[in-house]
Design a protein around this motif. Sequence first.
Motif, PDB file in Angstrom:
ATOM      1  N   ASP A 254       0.814  -1.149   0.195  1.00 17.40           N
ATOM      2  CA  ASP A 254       0.062  -0.023   0.047  1.00 17.40           C
ATOM      3  C   ASP A 254       0.769   1.222  -0.001  1.00 17.40           C
ATOM      4  N   PHE A 255       2.138   1.201  -0.181  1.00 13.09           N
ATOM      5  CA  PHE A 255       2.986   2.366  -0.278  1.00 13.09           C
ATOM      6  C   PHE A 255       3.494   2.421  -1.688  1.00 13.09           C
ATOM      7  N   ASN A 256       3.781   1.568  -2.459  1.00 17.14           N
ATOM      8  CA  ASN A 256       4.356   1.363  -3.688  1.00 17.14           C
ATOM      9  C   ASN A 256       3.497   0.883  -4.934  1.00 17.14           C
ATOM     10  N   TYR A 257       2.246   0.789  -4.730  1.00 18.34           N
ATOM     11  CA  TYR A 257       1.407   0.134  -5.813  1.00 18.34           C
ATOM     12  C   TYR A 257       1.444   0.618  -7.100  1.00 18.34           C
ATOM     13  N   PRO A 258       1.575   1.850  -7.365  1.00 17.33           N
ATOM     14  CA  PRO A 258       1.349   2.227  -8.689  1.00 17.33           C
ATOM     15  C   PRO A 258       2.571   1.917  -9.674  1.00 17.33           C
ATOM     16  N   GLU A 259       3.732   1.906  -9.036  1.00 17.49           N
ATOM     17  CA  GLU A 259       5.077   1.441  -9.812  1.00 17.49           C
ATOM     18  C   GLU A 259       4.907  -0.159  -9.824  1.00 17.49           C
ATOM     19  N   LEU A 260       4.280  -0.848  -8.834  1.00 16.14           N
ATOM     20  CA  LEU A 260       4.371  -2.198  -8.898  1.00 16.14           C
ATOM     21  C   LEU A 260       3.369  -2.745  -9.807  1.00 16.14           C
ATOM     22  N   ILE A 261       2.274  -2.090  -9.697  1.00 15.26           N
ATOM     23  CA  ILE A 261       1.080  -2.577 -11.013  1.00 15.26           C
ATOM     24  C   ILE A 261       1.499  -2.191 -12.337  1.00 15.26           C
ATOM     25  N   ALA A 262       2.272  -0.863 -12.425  1.00 12.11           N
ATOM     26  CA  ALA A 262       2.592  -0.444 -13.982  1.00 12.11           C
ATOM     27  C   ALA A 262       3.912  -1.529 -14.519  1.00 12.11           C
ATOM     28  N   GLY A 263       4.771  -1.840 -13.526  1.00 13.27           N
ATOM     29  CA  GLY A 263       5.580  -2.946 -13.967  1.00 13.27           C
ATOM     30  C   GLY A 263       6.793  -2.229 -14.623  1.00 13.27           C
ATOM     31  N   THR A 305      -2.514   9.511  -5.416  1.00 10.46           N
ATOM     32  CA  THR A 305      -3.067   8.755  -4.360  1.00 10.46           C
ATOM     33  C   THR A 305      -2.183   8.349  -3.287  1.00 10.46           C
ATOM     34  N   VAL A 306      -1.063   8.215  -3.582  1.00 11.28           N
ATOM     35  CA  VAL A 306       0.032   7.552  -2.593  1.00 11.28           C
ATOM     36  C   VAL A 306       0.087   8.039  -1.292  1.00 11.28           C
ATOM     37  N   ALA A 307       0.131   9.403  -1.272  1.00  5.29           N
ATOM     38  CA  ALA A 307       0.222  10.271  -0.080  1.00  5.29           C
ATOM     39  C   ALA A 307      -1.084   9.973   0.869  1.00  5.29           C
ATOM     40  N   LEU A 308      -2.218   9.711   0.198  1.00  2.00           N
ATOM     41  CA  LEU A 308      -3.277   9.223   1.199  1.00  2.00           C
ATOM     42  C   LEU A 308      -2.979   8.008   1.810  1.00  2.00           C
ATOM     43  N   SER A 309      -2.614   6.971   0.825  1.00  4.75           N
ATOM     44  CA  SER A 309      -2.397   5.608   1.201  1.00  4.75           C
ATOM     45  C   SER A 309      -1.337   5.471   2.263  1.00  4.75           C
ATOM     46  N   ARG A 310      -0.169   6.179   2.057  1.00  7.50           N
ATOM     47  CA  ARG A 310       0.789   6.266   3.174  1.00  7.50           C
ATOM     48  C   ARG A 310       0.193   6.930   4.443  1.00  7.50           C
ATOM     49  N   HIS A 311      -0.597   7.763   4.394  1.00 10.29           N
ATOM     50  CA  HIS A 311      -0.902   8.149   5.595  1.00 10.29           C
ATOM     51  C   HIS A 311      -2.036   7.406   6.186  1.00 10.29           C
ATOM     52  N   LEU A 312      -2.855   6.641   5.606  1.00  2.93           N
ATOM     53  CA  LEU A 312      -3.708   5.658   6.405  1.00  2.93           C
ATOM     54  C   LEU A 312      -2.898   4.401   6.941  1.00  2.93           C
ATOM     55  N   PHE A 313      -1.916   4.067   6.096  1.00  7.34           N
ATOM     56  CA  PHE A 313      -0.934   2.904   6.643  1.00  7.34           C
ATOM     57  C   PHE A 313       0.048   3.147   7.284  1.00  7.34           C
ATOM     58  N   GLU A 314       0.194   4.473   7.534  1.00  6.81           N
ATOM     59  CA  GLU A 314       1.690   4.937   8.679  1.00  6.81           C
ATOM     60  C   GLU A 314       1.371   3.918   9.806  1.00  6.81           C
ATOM     61  N   ALA A 315       2.561   3.781  10.382  1.00  2.26           N
ATOM     62  CA  ALA A 315       2.657   3.119  11.622  1.00  2.26           C
ATOM     63  C   ALA A 315       1.739   3.651  12.811  1.00  2.26           C
ATOM     64  N   PRO A 316       1.127   2.599  13.624  1.00  2.00           N
ATOM     65  CA  PRO A 316       1.130   1.116  13.662  1.00  2.00           C
ATOM     66  C   PRO A 316       0.218   0.884  12.626  1.00  2.00           C
ATOM     67  N   THR A 317       0.885   0.379  11.525  1.00  2.00           N
ATOM     68  CA  THR A 317      -0.078   0.060  10.092  1.00  2.00           C
ATOM     69  C   THR A 317      -1.370  -0.861  10.328  1.00  2.00           C
TER      70      THR A 317
END
Length: 386
Positions: A254-263, A305-317
């Motif tokens: 949930d931190f790096n999904y755009p680059e991983l899905i793009a491949g 959208t990554v900024a939102l995702s990184r915020h929601l999943f910040e520690a404690p994840t």
Amino acid sequence: MTVRLPGAGGTLRTYEPRAGATAYSVGSSPLVSRTVFSAAHVVADPYADTTPDGLAAVDWDATLAFRRHLWAHGLGVAEAMDTAQRGMGLDWAGAAELIRRSAAEAKAVGGRIACGAGTDQLTQPGADLEAVKAAYEEQLAHVEDCGAQAILMASRALVAAARGPEDYLDLYGHLLRQAREPVILHWLGPMFDPALEGYWGSTDLDAATETFLKVITEHPDKVDGIKVSLLDAQREIDLRRRLPGGVRCYTGDDFNYPELIAGDDQGFSHALLGIFDPLGPLAAEAVRVLDTGDTKGFRATLDPTVALSRHLFEAPTRFYKTGVVLLAWLAGHQSHFTMVGGLQSARSLPHLARAYELADGLGLFPDPALAEARMKSLLTVYGVAQ
């Protein structure tokens, strides 16, 4: 109109919500270039007289309505996963009912569904390997009997009972041999659940990866894919390049999904993500752009959208579910901000306020005025006058 939001150090700041929402098409073409699952949350029954450690009370109508929303945008639903609070408010009895109801709904509307099978009916410590095996077998059979694809979830009980990598190889081999259809294997890292530290028989991730790969290479016909939730993009890339042909990698990063899905020129990841619960319509639109071969357009749509995702999943994840449910309430998918297990209290008010601000900036709310009014009501309960 403006909203007074709490910031760092107890300060208040003024935020001006966006004027309109982004329109996302419903019932448009299916996603073709990637297989995409949203790990969906459950909606609690706000009127139930329960306690944080009591039985989960679920609003089944609202829960299923949210899954229909995801299917309508072309996404698959990953059911009864950690996003649905497995092990954090939802017990096996509740999960079993959730799987049964959601699988029936998926069949009725033609939606894709995969469901988590684990060992969380083992509520007392000290279960041995035979008990762990039996628990997995029970849940695997239930998922398949309901007509859903199985996701073999990581097991807290297995971590406690296993003596080393060989126990993982033996147990997973047994389960895969008896699975009726290819399953998805889930490697959930300890940032999501500290009790899973040392999964696959080692705290050394390189050694654990070798065991994980051995399970797959010994049973490639029974593994549809793997879901990797380690929040380490390069490790996922290295792992997916070593998978047998035909075995998919579903990113759970949930931190790096755009680059991983793009491949890249050596492959790509599909997706099975908790962040695609609040991002569902936007994520589907991004993948449709990718379906046309427009990788840059896909990244331009999804990267913000990554900024939102990184915020929601910040520690404690593991408490990311609180932000996910907040956004579902603000978006109008449910009538309240109550969670099973009382988990709505797991994040601070400044955290929730920032989640609202980031989501509003992305145009995620179908009715921004409703989201603003609901956020103001929450702020007022916390003593922030508007």
